[in-house]
Design an enzyme around this catalytic site. Structure first.
Site, mmCIF file in Angstrom:
data_model
loop_
_atom_site.group_PDB
_atom_site.id
_atom_site.type_symbol
_atom_site.label_atom_id
_atom_site.label_comp_id
_atom_site.label_asym_id
_atom_site.label_seq_id
_atom_site.Cartn_x
_atom_site.Cartn_y
_atom_site.Cartn_z
ATOM 1 N N ASP B 337 -4.045 9.933 -0.021
ATOM 2 C CA ASP B 337 -5.480 9.734 0.156
ATOM 3 C C ASP B 337 -5.838 9.139 1.511
ATOM 4 O O ASP B 337 -6.960 9.303 1.985
ATOM 5 C CB ASP B 337 -6.030 8.859 -0.970
ATOM 6 C CG ASP B 337 -6.051 9.612 -2.298
ATOM 7 O OD1 ASP B 337 -6.213 10.842 -2.285
ATOM 8 O OD2 ASP B 337 -5.910 8.966 -3.352
ATOM 9 N N TYR B 422 -11.529 11.209 -8.038
ATOM 10 C CA TYR B 422 -11.079 9.916 -8.515
ATOM 11 C C TYR B 422 -11.791 8.772 -7.844
ATOM 12 O O TYR B 422 -12.172 8.874 -6.682
ATOM 13 C CB TYR B 422 -9.562 9.792 -8.277
ATOM 14 C CG TYR B 422 -8.865 9.565 -9.583
ATOM 15 C CD1 TYR B 422 -8.734 10.608 -10.480
ATOM 16 C CD2 TYR B 422 -8.424 8.314 -9.946
ATOM 17 C CE1 TYR B 422 -8.155 10.400 -11.712
ATOM 18 C CE2 TYR B 422 -7.840 8.110 -11.175
ATOM 19 C CZ TYR B 422 -7.706 9.156 -12.050
ATOM 20 O OH TYR B 422 -7.142 8.936 -13.272
HETATM 21 CU CU LIG Z 1 -5.027 9.152 -13.028
#
Ligand SMILES: [Cu+2]
Ligand SMILES: [Ca+2]
Ligand SMILES: [Ca+2]
Ligand SMILES: [Ca+2]
Ligand SMILES: [Ca+2]
Ligand SMILES: [Cu+2]
Lengths: 679, 679
Positions: B337, B422
């Site tokens: 990320d 997320y």
């Molecule tokens: Cu997860």
């Protein structure tokens, strides 16, 4: 079925009321045909009522009542009697019923334990400690010059701390007592003077008790007179320990600064959102029955979410503290707090500090070592807490702009037990996601030894003469999950990598993450010893699938930093054999109500209950199962444990989380959900 | 020295202001002598400014300024340029200074990375994704009948999700894109249609990009035309997936019920007790400098307690999500990320849900893929939280009656990053006991694959056609502890049992708990691989003792449920080799500022930074040391991950706890301390 239809049904689990306790005492006094002395005054050679508590109804019977058309089970008490005034002294347990007007009592000792409980296994009573203290005081008078020199003391200002177990074999009852300067208004536990004495109090006649050994600053003596003699002969290295002065007591908690502006506080804009009726609390789909066993402590029954029972029983079983030291008391200590009384020592909670001001406080009643019921006022608290964290949230500014989320507010049920020096904070938390969180934090005073020799091989020095002694905290919980009914199996999941060609060109290698699912068929497979690998996912599953075809389940997730349990070669290890397993799943048995016994402390060499015996490789597929969970941590004290161990970093516990139990996260139904978008 | 004397000193760590960012852009545009295209519009064959951020001053220089008489270090920027319009396309990093009026720029690429950074390692820009999407849209038009049948679609209402890495060897840039039904106002991540395409976008000329493979419902094709042909010829098993209807979108977060009474809220009776000045917050002896790196995310500097620096730098390094699936996109995915931008995607926080209403909210500015600075308003929050738990307490009714305690109120610094589907909640907490707590919670939408074949070997089915795919979350932190000065050593403690005769009668055997203390002398000993045993206590210690003779230290306590890292046999493993170690302690090097690089994602086969190389067995006694901590968990999604993963049970992190650093618990000085007694 969001709200709880309970019409006093949960009262089948209710602890006995003061009136009920008194009734049972009166009944026993009138019907046993024996002279019963009030336990507060009883000698070992007397008969007395040691305790009275609720006899929890058998599960089958309780469920017939709760779920079907069954009758309300008779309300019964379990009474423990110490029979010292009998030809064959023993401990006898009676079931007494029906309340409120008892008409029968049944001796259940043999049924529960497979035999009589020998008298030497009984816990030490307050009266017994008083008599021991009197003996120690008498003994101290035999070494006046030594005491004046070592401790600025004539003995009367010294306080004793018991240790346990009390010997090395069944029948022994010889206890090391550690001596401390007593300190008004502060923890004397931090002020050992270096003196420890071994008292043999096995004989039923108090007059025959004897001091067997004396320890001082690394040396052993056979008597106080012997010690005094060595001192007078100048053969003793005396460490002169000053009496603690009020101004500078090690471990004082008196504030050193004026209160400043108050910290953040919680308020409930429209009052509490949970409701407490008797021994049952309801909150956003949850309903929980709570209680407190005087010995084993807090326990919950019949935990339901959205009307479905998830847990039949969630109860603390035991708390073990196992010490290391180079002083005899410390090195011998393996406290089994359940035998001291985790529940009866759950005292009043301080409003605004132990729990929020706005919490609901509930009294607990018990009858232990007395003919009169006692009350711990406000000793259990219930509140909703703002965790100041989203339970879930997502922010999007790609494709479309929206935000959805839900605050994490949690229902907390708490009690705090003070076991001599230590305070355990027992929390049970209920989340909007259908998860139960169980947590224990340790705080209070550490136990210490007098610093001498290679003391720091057993901990840190935390004061002029004080060694904070290393120890293990291990706690054991019984979790009788009933997931979508009583018949459950245990499913595990873990990960692996498979190295293979990628499937689109078959020219390159790829490490593929995949899932290993397994049903554990037998108890032996489902008993996870410490340091043995444990699958990352373990769930109790039902035979029934959720909407997507997966077995409905609840996952057990453990958070623990436990130390290694006692080697199995130890002659007392079987008494704490629950400590071998981080998790063990067994078939539920009415005859295996708990993993330990209050009698294990004083005869761990012939344990009255040996948890390891529950694990006998029975099949655990589609059975009523119980998860036995132990959590703990190794505590090597350090300067910052003075005055008290802090809760930060000293919390362990476990989660019970829905795992394909629902078809989606139940929190979507929360009226607290927030959503906005640019549409 | 309780209060912080900072007079803008912490500004040496301050992220660049919008004005400074703009200055650097202007300077680069004027001084590089190259045509620079705005990155928002630049083609791969153009030159552009990819990002500008603070160049953190060297530690020695910063400390000379902070602690001594040293001059304020010049304020500098780090600019990353993508040079596509050069004979040898490459990525070049410049240090530009001094701000506010730049006068110099230095190419630091070779110094930082030991060589030039090949162009193919650069992250994919927004513009590149747009061009890929255009290609995919063109390709989709080649299979109209198939799309109508499978997805009620003409392709324009399908959304793509990128995966990474993008191939199998250095130079590759071929990415699987997963196609989803786009869903307004909700997470499309839950609505895969079964179609995935492999796009080769390696060529600098966009016109030469190609679709290489197509995946549908378990089968592979070389082109969309090929797929269409198979469909038309009836050789294709098509799973007809309905377009999500507004009323019943899987994963919708729209509330289903009217809000009811609000839950508990925090208030501050006399306002906040912390203060925020610029990039520094002070609170009850703590002072902390905070910032946000657009790539690696939140970071703290110069954490002091009672005037003493404890941590020089505490910074997130990377967040890895590694997936398993039987679809090509899912099985290939190893998101790093940091290369997407953990900091730049830390968006505005929602008041009252992401943080309390009363929190202080701070803006963050960044310049990424644009010539203009952008602002994430209110994207970092600071608040004091009532944990509704005692930090410490003890109740006594034996010997003397007293109670002492302290509420646990905690300073929290929080940011939340949304990385596509997320959301990671990054918390840094500061306790009255001198402990720092670092925690990350995962929430937001799970990533999914289209359910086909043996899909449930890789997760749970969570919707009609949706497989919630298993994955590992691993996060890496750099913790440059400076405990009582820069020169530290690493001390471990653990327990053992010694079986021996008890020393008073020598007649019985006792298992004595004892402590094993050790100094770890070299980096190799201090690198703890996953699943290898780790001592229960690990502390950074100073050469100086506390009052009781123990080395002053801070203990690192990790809470993690991580999954096994990628096998080292994987050709990309070195790029995430930090994931091998739960904890690694290395000598601090100015040349090892971080454990990863934004270039690792797109060329993990020749990692620009390979953390494993930091561990080269240097001595670590009395050196400036850094602790590198990785935490994580295996996430096997389940029905309750819909709509969003909940934070309950999905938090990992670590504590930094004083360990004989003080002479007693510093919380005794808190003005919030409570004490009362019967005296
Ligand atoms: Cu997860
Ligand atoms: Ca069994
Ligand atoms: Ca069960
Ligand atoms: Ca090194
Ligand atoms: Ca350092
Ligand atoms: Cu402890």
């Amino acid at each position: 079925a969001q709200e709880d239809p309970d019409d006093g049904q949960s009262l089948v689990f209710a602890d006995l009321t003061p009136a009920e306790l008194a009734q049972v005492v009166r009944y026993l006094q009138g019907h046993l045909g024996l002279r019963l002395v009030d336990a507060a005054r009883a000698n070992p050679s007397d008969n007395c009522i040691a305790s009275v508590e609720l006899q929890v109804p058998a599960k089958a019977e309780a469920l017939r009542f709760l779920d079907g058309a069954g009758a309300r089970p008779p309300r019964e008490a379990l009474a423990v009697l110490y029979f010292g005034d009998q030809p064959d002294p023993n401990v006898t347990e009676y079931v007494v019923g029906p309340l409120p007007t008892p008409a029968y009592h049944r001796d259940v000792t043999v049924r529960r334990y497979g035999g009589k409980v020998p008298y030497h296994r009984r816990p030490v009573t307050g009266k017994e400690y008083m008599d021991i203290n009197a003996l120690i005081q008498r003994e101290l008078r035999k070494a006046p010059r030594f005491l004046a020199a070592c401790c600025e003391s004539d003995g009367t200002d010294l306080t004793t701390l018991t240790t346990a177990p009390r010997g090395f074999k069944s029948g022994d009852r010889a206890t090391w007592f550690v001596l401390f300067h007593s300190v008004a208004g502060s923890g004397y536990y931090l002020s050992p003077v270096g003196l420890e004495v071994l008292v043999d109090h096995r004989d039923l006649r108090v007059s025959r008790w004897q001091l067997r050994h004396v320890f001082y600053n690394g040396q052993y003596f056979v008597s106080m007179a012997d010690l005094e003699e060595a001192f007078v002969a100048n053969l003793l290295e005396v460490v002169r320990v000053q009496k603690p002065r009020a101004e500078a007591v090690l471990g004082s908690m008196r504030p050193r600064h004026q209160p400043s502006s108050p910290g953040p506080l919680q308020y409930e804009p429209q009052g509490p959102r949970y409701s407490v009726r008797g021994n049952r609390v309801t909150f956003q789909g949850w309903s929980i029955t709570f209680g407190m066993n005087p010995n084993s402590g807090p326990r919950l029954f019949d935990i339901r979410y959205r009307g479905e029972r998830i847990v039949y029983e969630l109860s603390l079983q035991e708390a073990l503290a196992l010490y290391g030291s180079n002083c005899p008391g410390g090195m011998s200590t393996r406290y089994l707090d359940g035998s001291f009384g985790i529940g009866r020592f759950a005292y009043e909670l301080v409003r605004g500090l132990d729990c929020p001001y706005t919490a609901t406080y509930v009294d607990q009643h018990y009858l232990v070592e007395s003919d009169t019921p006692k009350t711990n006022q406000n000793s259990l608290c219930i509140f909703e807490h703002d965790a100041a964290l989203p339970l879930r949230r997502h922010f999007s500014d790609s494709q479309s702009f929206y935000y959805g989320g839900l605050r994490k507010t949690t229902l907390v049920i708490r009690a705090i037990s003070t076991l001599i020096n230590y305070d355990y904070i027992w929390d049970f938390m209920f989340h909007a996601s259908g998860a139960v969180e169980v947590r224990v934090h340790a705080t209070g005073y550490i136990s210490t030894s007098f610093l001498h020799g290679q003391g720091t091989d057993y901990g840190s020095r935390v004061g002029p003469h004080t060694l904070g002694t290393m120890h293990l905290h291990h706690m054991h919980y019984k979790v009788d999950l009933d997931v979508d009914g009583q018949l459950n199996s245990l499913e595990t999941q873990d990960m692996g990598y498979k190295v293979m060609k990628e499937p689109w060109s078959m020219q390159n290698t790829i490490e593929r993450l995949y899932l290993r699912r397994k049903r554990l068929e037998r108890e032996d497979e489902a008993a996870f010893q410490f340091n043995a690998p444990m699958p990352r996912y373990l769930s109790f599953v039902s035979p029934n699938p959720n909407k997507w075809g997966h077995p409905r389940g609840y996952r057990i997730q453990i958070i623990s930093f436990a130390g290694d349990p006692l080697p199995t070669s130890s002659p007392m290890e079987r008494a704490i054999s629950w400590g071998r397993y981080q998790l063990a799943v067994t078939r539920r048995k009415e005859e295996e109500p708990s993993s330990t016994s209050i009698y294990n402390q004083n005869d761990p060499w012939t344990p009255t209950v040996a948890f390891a015996d529950f694990i006998n490789n029975e099949t655990i597929t589609n059975e009523d199962l119980v998860a036995w969970i132990s959590v703990g941590f190794l505590h090597v004290p350090h300067a910052e444990d003075i005055p008290n161990t802090v809760t930060v970093g000293n919390g362990v516990g476990f989660f019970l989380r829905p795992y394909n139990y629902f078809d989606e996260d139940p929190s979507v139904d929360s009226p607290d959900s927030i959503y906005f978008s640019s549409e």
